[in-house]
Motif scaffolding. Structure first.
Motif, PDB file in Angstrom:
ATOM      1  N   VAL A  73      -9.767  -8.703  -6.035  1.00 14.68           N
ATOM      2  CA  VAL A  73     -10.343  -7.356  -6.010  1.00 14.68           C
ATOM      3  C   VAL A  73      -9.697  -6.545  -7.121  1.00 14.68           C
ATOM      4  O   VAL A  73     -10.340  -5.747  -7.789  1.00 14.68           O
TER       5      VAL A  73
ATOM      6  N   PHE B  93      -6.045   1.703  -7.032  1.00 16.27           N
ATOM      7  CA  PHE B  93      -7.271   1.251  -6.371  1.00 16.27           C
ATOM      8  C   PHE B  93      -7.396   1.893  -4.998  1.00 16.27           C
ATOM      9  O   PHE B  93      -8.460   2.389  -4.624  1.00 16.27           O
ATOM     10  N   LEU B  94      -6.306   1.891  -4.237  1.00 16.25           N
ATOM     11  CA  LEU B  94      -6.346   2.441  -2.880  1.00 16.25           C
ATOM     12  C   LEU B  94      -6.489   3.961  -2.886  1.00 16.25           C
ATOM     13  O   LEU B  94      -7.029   4.533  -1.936  1.00 16.25           O
ATOM     14  N   ARG B  95      -6.032   4.606  -3.936  1.00 21.01           N
ATOM     15  CA  ARG B  95      -6.188   6.056  -4.042  1.00 21.01           C
ATOM     16  C   ARG B  95      -7.650   6.415  -4.329  1.00 21.01           C
ATOM     17  O   ARG B  95      -8.146   7.444  -3.865  1.00 21.01           O
ATOM     18  N   GLU B  96      -8.346   5.585  -5.083  1.00 25.42           N
ATOM     19  CA  GLU B  96      -9.713   5.892  -5.504  1.00 25.42           C
ATOM     20  C   GLU B  96     -10.794   5.290  -4.613  1.00 25.42           C
ATOM     21  O   GLU B  96     -11.959   5.648  -4.755  1.00 25.42           O
ATOM     22  N   ASN B  97     -10.446   4.367  -3.726  1.00 26.68           N
ATOM     23  CA  ASN B  97     -11.430   3.701  -2.876  1.00 26.68           C
ATOM     24  C   ASN B  97     -10.995   3.791  -1.416  1.00 26.68           C
ATOM     25  O   ASN B  97      -9.808   3.716  -1.109  1.00 26.68           O
ATOM     26  N   THR B  98     -11.975   3.936  -0.531  1.00 24.06           N
ATOM     27  CA  THR B  98     -11.676   4.003   0.891  1.00 24.06           C
ATOM     28  C   THR B  98     -11.697   2.596   1.464  1.00 24.06           C
ATOM     29  O   THR B  98     -12.757   2.031   1.722  1.00 24.06           O
ATOM     30  N   VAL B  99     -10.506   2.038   1.634  1.00 21.86           N
ATOM     31  CA  VAL B  99     -10.359   0.711   2.217  1.00 21.86           C
ATOM     32  C   VAL B  99     -10.066   0.898   3.696  1.00 21.86           C
ATOM     33  O   VAL B  99      -9.233   1.728   4.074  1.00 21.86           O
TER      34      VAL B  99
ATOM     35  N   ASP C 117      -4.518   3.655   2.969  1.00 21.42           N
ATOM     36  CA  ASP C 117      -4.279   3.626   1.523  1.00 21.42           C
ATOM     37  C   ASP C 117      -2.861   3.163   1.200  1.00 21.42           C
ATOM     38  O   ASP C 117      -2.347   3.417   0.117  1.00 21.42           O
TER      39      ASP C 117
ATOM     40  N   VAL D  75     -13.510  -3.612   2.075  1.00 19.59           N
ATOM     41  CA  VAL D  75     -13.250  -3.101   0.729  1.00 19.59           C
ATOM     42  C   VAL D  75     -14.586  -2.767   0.077  1.00 19.59           C
ATOM     43  O   VAL D  75     -15.466  -3.632  -0.029  1.00 19.59           O
ATOM     44  N   PRO D  76     -14.771  -1.505  -0.372  1.00 13.81           N
ATOM     45  CA  PRO D  76     -16.033  -1.133  -1.020  1.00 13.81           C
ATOM     46  C   PRO D  76     -16.336  -2.034  -2.217  1.00 13.81           C
ATOM     47  O   PRO D  76     -15.454  -2.341  -3.015  1.00 13.81           O
ATOM     48  N   ASP D  77     -17.560  -2.475  -2.311  1.00 10.43           N
ATOM     49  CA  ASP D  77     -18.068  -3.307  -3.411  1.00 10.43           C
ATOM     50  C   ASP D  77     -17.426  -4.688  -3.499  1.00 10.43           C
ATOM     51  O   ASP D  77     -17.669  -5.412  -4.457  1.00 10.43           O
TER      52      ASP D  77
END
Length: 75
Positions: free
Chosen positions: A23, A33-39, A47, A61-63
């Motif tokens: 990823v 990555f975790l700051r910018e995407n909602t996992v 995060d 994980v988005p996308d």
């Protein structure tokens, strides 16, 4: 369908799992990555790259898809 991630240790961190599953390309990218995407871990946003994931935990994980942690020992 969730992709299975097999571990041979008691746990894996969220950052390590993201790197192993390609990823992210380096462990250092996990923070951003975790700051910018909602996992989501077990359906709750998380995060923390050091979050410990144990067998049967699920990660969305988005996308990238959904993952479920499994133990290689079958425990």
């Amino acid at each position: 369908m969730k992709k299975e991630v097999f571990i041979d240790t008691p746990y894996i961190t969220l950052g390590q799992m993201l790197k192993e599953e390609s990823v992210i390309s380096t462990g250092g990218q996990a923070k951003w990555f975790l700051r910018e995407n909602t996992v989501k871990v077990n359906d709750e946003p998380d995060d923390r790259r050091g979050r410990k994931l144990y067998p049967d935990d699920t990660v969305d994980v988005p996308d990238a898809g959904s993952f479920v942690i499994r133990s290689k020992q079958g425990e």
